[in-house]
Write an enzyme that holds these catalytic residues in place. Structure first.
Site, short mmCIF file in Angstrom:
data_model
loop_
_atom_site.label_atom_id
_atom_site.label_comp_id
_atom_site.label_asym_id
_atom_site.label_seq_id
_atom_site.Cartn_x
_atom_site.Cartn_y
_atom_site.Cartn_z
N ALA A 1 -2.02 -3.56 9.23
CA ALA A 1 -2.60 -2.31 9.71
C ALA A 1 -3.89 -1.95 8.98
O ALA A 1 -4.50 -0.92 9.28
CB ALA A 1 -1.58 -1.17 9.56
N GLY B 1 -0.49 4.75 -1.16
CA GLY B 1 -1.53 5.46 -0.42
C GLY B 1 -0.95 6.48 0.54
O GLY B 1 0.27 6.63 0.68
N LYS C 1 -13.24 6.61 4.08
CA LYS C 1 -13.17 5.32 4.79
C LYS C 1 -14.33 4.44 4.36
O LYS C 1 -15.49 4.88 4.36
CB LYS C 1 -13.20 5.55 6.30
CG LYS C 1 -12.97 4.27 7.11
CD LYS C 1 -12.79 4.59 8.58
CE LYS C 1 -12.63 3.32 9.42
NZ LYS C 1 -11.44 2.53 9.04
N GLY D 1 0.82 -1.20 0.00
CA GLY D 1 0.00 0.00 0.00
C GLY D 1 0.86 1.25 0.00
O GLY D 1 0.44 2.30 0.49
N HIS E 1 -14.82 9.40 11.14
CA HIS E 1 -13.70 9.30 10.22
C HIS E 1 -13.98 10.07 8.93
O HIS E 1 -15.10 10.51 8.68
CB HIS E 1 -13.38 7.83 9.88
CG HIS E 1 -12.69 7.10 10.99
ND1 HIS E 1 -13.37 6.46 12.00
CD2 HIS E 1 -11.37 6.91 11.25
CE1 HIS E 1 -12.50 5.90 12.83
NE2 HIS E 1 -11.28 6.17 12.40
N HIS E 2 -12.96 10.19 8.12
CA HIS E 2 -13.03 10.91 6.85
C HIS E 2 -13.99 10.24 5.87
O HIS E 2 -14.38 9.08 6.05
CB HIS E 2 -11.63 10.99 6.23
CG HIS E 2 -10.98 9.66 6.09
ND1 HIS E 2 -11.16 8.82 5.02
CD2 HIS E 2 -10.13 8.99 6.93
CE1 HIS E 2 -10.46 7.72 5.18
NE2 HIS E 2 -9.83 7.79 6.34
N ASN F 1 -5.72 -0.47 15.69
CA ASN F 1 -5.22 0.89 15.82
C ASN F 1 -3.82 0.88 16.41
O ASN F 1 -3.59 0.23 17.44
CB ASN F 1 -6.18 1.71 16.71
CG ASN F 1 -5.96 3.19 16.59
OD1 ASN F 1 -4.89 3.71 16.86
ND2 ASN F 1 -6.99 3.90 16.16
#
Length: 251
Positions: free
Chosen positions: A85, A11, A146, A8, A142-143, A111
């Site tokens: 994660a 990102g 998500k 990832g 959250h944003h 987390n």
């Protein structure tokens, strides 16, 4: 020097990890896996694990559940520990992770923030003290990008509170319509909007008083930093499944 593969890497979290590793005297990124390589990257980036040429000391994965199968097959084959994660794994994927942990070291937590993991501990202690006379509601924010809800952290907090009741409380995800009076449950509510990094409130509502435990992350770098710490910690560990509790008690 600990060699890290970032799954990832294209990102935002992959970029944060690269930034934090720049100048790190103990670890460095040697390659990445992502369909989209970040601009101006100086290390190889492969579209799949089947094309990776390097053998790192550890993998940090901030991608998505879609990468899990190929990633874990490769990690088990090469004996490389993995720091997972990402969130949003389904039941079958969670069972697959458990099977892989019998063959290589796997670090998984919802987390990577030290503060959040302290909150998890405090939530259980509060639930044990306050007991059945207090209703528990969890609100996470959250944003707007998500994709999974509720967040893995919200579920981790719910599980922590539920341990105080022997796991006997059911989870209710939001409420709509005529739901009837509240039962033996923990409510979970998700808010999605803007660029909220991550906020979690655990409310204990009793007669004439409310206790609220909260955590707010102002930058995603806190999660990247925690994943790097976990990656350094898990290198050399025997096969098995680990989480923040294991790391924190051994630091």
């Amino acid at each position: 020097m600990i060699k890290i593969l970032i799954c990832g890497i294209g990102g935002k979290m992959g970029g944060n990890i690269l930034s934090l590793l720049d100048g790190d005297g103990e670890a460095c990124a040697v390659c990445g896996v992502d369909l989209h390589a970040p601009e101006n990257t100086k290390i190889p980036v492969y579209p799949s694990f089947g094309e990776v040429k390097e053998i790192p000391d550890v993998i940090i994965d901030f991608s998505s559940p879609a990468a899990l199968q190929g990633e874990m097959d490769w990690a088990v084959k090469h004996g490389v520990p993995v720091v997972l994660a990402a969130t949003g794994y389904d039941g079958n994927q969670l069972k697959f992770i458990d099977e892989c942990a019998k063959k290589t070291a796997v670090f998984k937590t919802a987390n990577f923030s030290l503060g959040v993991n302290l909150l998890v501990k405090l939530v259980r202690e509060a639930a044990e003290v306050l007991g059945e006379k207090f209703d528990i509601e969890i609100i996470e924010k959250h944003h707007n990008l998500k994709t999974d809800a509720p967040s893995g952290t919200a579920l981790m907090l719910a599980d922590s509170a539920n341990k105080a009741f022997g796991g006997g409380k059911k989870y209710v995800y939001g409420r709509c319509g005529n739901t009837g009076k509240r039962g033996a449950e923990i409510g979970l509510h998700a808010v999605r909007g803007g660029n909220i990094v991550g906020e979690h409130d655990v409310m204990f509502a009793g007669e004439d008083e409310i206790v609220t435990l909260s955590h707010e992350a102002s930058s995603k770098k806190v999660f990247a930093a925690g994943s790097i710490k976990a990656a350094k910690w898990i290198v050399g560990k025997p096969r098995g499944k680990y989480d923040m509790t294991d790391m924190l008690k051994n630091l």
